[in-house]
Design a protein around this motif. Structure first.
Motif, mmCIF file in Angstrom:
data_model
loop_
_atom_site.group_PDB
_atom_site.id
_atom_site.type_symbol
_atom_site.label_atom_id
_atom_site.label_comp_id
_atom_site.label_asym_id
_atom_site.label_seq_id
_atom_site.Cartn_x
_atom_site.Cartn_y
_atom_site.Cartn_z
ATOM 1 N N CYS A 219 42.573 69.907 -31.031
ATOM 2 C CA CYS A 219 42.201 68.969 -32.168
ATOM 3 C C CYS A 219 40.884 68.849 -32.289
ATOM 4 O O CYS A 219 39.988 69.086 -31.466
ATOM 5 N N ASP A 220 40.490 68.184 -33.375
ATOM 6 C CA ASP A 220 39.056 67.909 -33.674
ATOM 7 C C ASP A 220 38.509 66.542 -33.092
ATOM 8 O O ASP A 220 37.337 66.535 -32.575
ATOM 9 N N TYR A 221 39.472 65.679 -33.004
ATOM 10 C CA TYR A 221 39.003 64.500 -32.412
ATOM 11 C C TYR A 221 40.302 63.647 -32.103
ATOM 12 O O TYR A 221 41.397 64.069 -32.377
ATOM 13 N N ALA A 222 40.187 62.816 -30.819
ATOM 14 C CA ALA A 222 41.346 62.265 -30.274
ATOM 15 C C ALA A 222 41.265 60.913 -29.944
ATOM 16 O O ALA A 222 39.877 60.523 -29.469
ATOM 17 N N TYR A 223 42.205 59.964 -29.802
ATOM 18 C CA TYR A 223 42.199 58.562 -29.527
ATOM 19 C C TYR A 223 43.171 58.311 -28.365
ATOM 20 O O TYR A 223 44.282 59.018 -28.532
ATOM 21 N N ILE A 224 42.756 57.943 -27.351
ATOM 22 C CA ILE A 224 43.748 57.640 -26.223
ATOM 23 C C ILE A 224 44.166 56.004 -26.181
ATOM 24 O O ILE A 224 43.256 55.242 -26.493
ATOM 25 N N MET A 225 45.491 55.893 -26.266
ATOM 26 C CA MET A 225 46.136 54.534 -26.238
ATOM 27 C C MET A 225 46.660 54.084 -24.774
ATOM 28 O O MET A 225 47.225 54.874 -24.148
ATOM 29 N N GLU A 226 46.610 52.833 -24.551
ATOM 30 C CA GLU A 226 47.195 52.320 -23.254
ATOM 31 C C GLU A 226 47.533 50.828 -23.401
ATOM 32 O O GLU A 226 46.760 50.180 -24.198
ATOM 33 N N ASN A 227 48.918 50.602 -23.470
ATOM 34 C CA ASN A 227 49.023 48.940 -23.483
ATOM 35 C C ASN A 227 48.785 48.510 -24.856
ATOM 36 O O ASN A 227 48.398 47.397 -25.239
ATOM 37 N N GLY A 228 49.046 49.532 -25.941
ATOM 38 C CA GLY A 228 48.939 49.057 -27.199
ATOM 39 C C GLY A 228 47.396 48.889 -27.879
ATOM 40 O O GLY A 228 47.131 48.208 -28.947
ATOM 41 N N ARG A 229 46.700 49.501 -27.091
ATOM 42 C CA ARG A 229 45.344 49.494 -27.448
ATOM 43 C C ARG A 229 44.575 50.949 -27.349
ATOM 44 O O ARG A 229 44.762 51.461 -26.496
ATOM 45 N N VAL A 230 43.674 51.131 -28.301
ATOM 46 C CA VAL A 230 42.755 52.287 -28.041
ATOM 47 C C VAL A 230 41.746 52.080 -27.012
ATOM 48 O O VAL A 230 40.778 51.221 -27.070
ATOM 49 N N VAL A 231 41.842 52.909 -25.791
ATOM 50 C CA VAL A 231 40.864 52.728 -24.774
ATOM 51 C C VAL A 231 39.755 53.657 -24.751
ATOM 52 O O VAL A 231 38.659 53.438 -23.960
ATOM 53 N N LEU A 232 40.042 54.865 -25.414
ATOM 54 C CA LEU A 232 38.877 55.726 -25.397
ATOM 55 C C LEU A 232 39.046 56.732 -26.309
ATOM 56 O O LEU A 232 40.211 56.932 -27.136
ATOM 57 N N ASP A 233 37.938 57.342 -26.944
ATOM 58 C CA ASP A 233 38.013 58.172 -28.101
ATOM 59 C C ASP A 233 36.787 59.070 -28.060
ATOM 60 O O ASP A 233 35.724 59.082 -27.597
ATOM 61 N N GLY A 234 36.858 60.357 -28.802
ATOM 62 C CA GLY A 234 35.899 61.195 -28.862
ATOM 63 C C GLY A 234 36.579 62.559 -29.342
ATOM 64 O O GLY A 234 37.694 62.691 -29.560
ATOM 65 N N THR A 235 35.703 63.700 -29.507
ATOM 66 C CA THR A 235 36.133 64.670 -29.809
ATOM 67 C C THR A 235 36.939 65.585 -28.897
ATOM 68 O O THR A 235 36.974 65.121 -27.599
#
Length: 275
Positions: A219-235
């Motif tokens: 991937c070029d970019y990613a978002y990590i979700m936990e418990n219905g929220r985005v908690v971390l993102d980055g390339t």
């Protein structure tokens, strides 16, 4: 592949702004989620089972109503146009096509008939070229074109499901758990094909996955979700180097090598994840 219209080339292909999704009018599944998918990129949405990532995908695809879900607040734009109130067929007509979790092929139809089922937006003159494109991407389907889909292996069914979506010439392809239930070698083949779609065709891809290692590798970019929220993102590279991601999503520890599950069970999320 259909190119992104010039008028919207500088805007995100998909932009989600602070959406909240509830089921049954009461159960909050997703809260204040924002993300962007830029044209020509693979953007991954990662997280464990139940994190909310598939709910986000259903929201942007217009299929929440099938499960009594609704977008309670926030907005979604596809190529600069608001779609949060649009039904799924209209979203497909605007260029976003989803490959659902579990493939959902027509099990009694052949591979070729399943592909044709995805081409309802194409003219008859475009069908041959579209099929040729799919068979070039997935060569093993050539000899299976007359095989009933229900008799295919899981990996072959996933290839047909992706091929069926490609038959409509999408501008944005949304993939829901393409590695689910597949053997590692087949997963590698599927992910190589996803990378090829971006690199050779410039296709924009939203990849919803639990297999963080595979997803972050392409991937070029990613978002990590936990418990219905985005908690971390980055390339992809930034997240692969992140100590928390390495330990609790990739199963690696810089100090001890591979993390033991007994340690993961007792892990308390560091405060900066939610900062």
């Amino acid at each position: 592949m259909t190119s992104i219209p010039t008028a919207v080339a500088d805007t995100p292909a998909l932009a989600v702004h602070n959406i909240q999704v509830v089921y049954g009018g009461a159960i909050e599944a997703v809260r204040d989620v924002s993300l962007e998918v830029r044209a020509g990129q693979i953007v991954a949405l990662l997280g464990s089972n139940g994190a909310g990532k598939s709910t986000v995908l259903k929201a942007v695809s217009g299929v929440l109503d099938a499960e009594d879900g609704e977008i309670d607040k926030g907005s979604i734009q596809l190529f600069g146009r608001a779609i949060e109130k649009d039904a799924a067929p209209e979203i497909v007509r605007q260029g976003m096509v989803q490959v659902p979790e579990g493939r959902r092929l027509f099990a009694t139809l052949t591979v070729e008939d399943n592909l044709l089922a995805g081409a309802h937006l194409r003219s008859r003159s475009e069908l041959a070229a579209a099929k040729e494109y799919v068979f070039k991407l997935f060569p093993r389907l050539v000899d299976k074109r007359s095989t009933v889909a229900g008799y295919l292996s899981g990996g072959e069914q996933q290839m047909v499901a992706i091929g069926r979506a490609l038959m409509s010439a999408p501008k944005l392809l949304a993939l829901d758990e393409p590695s689910l239930g597949l053997a590692p070698l087949v997963v590698a083949e599927i992910f190589n094909s996803i990378r090829q779609l971006r690199d050779q065709s410039g296709l924009t891809i939203l990849l919803v996955e639990q297999n963080a290692s595979r997803a972050l590798a392409i991937c070029d970019y990613a978002y990590i979700m936990e418990n219905g929220r985005v908690v971390l993102d980055g390339t992809g590279e930034q997240l692969r180097r992140n100590a928390d991601v390495r330990e609790f999503y990739l199963g690696l520890s810089s100090k001890q090598g591979r993390t033991h599950m007994k340690d993961v069970k007792h892990y308390k999320r560091r405060k900066r994840w939610l900062s």
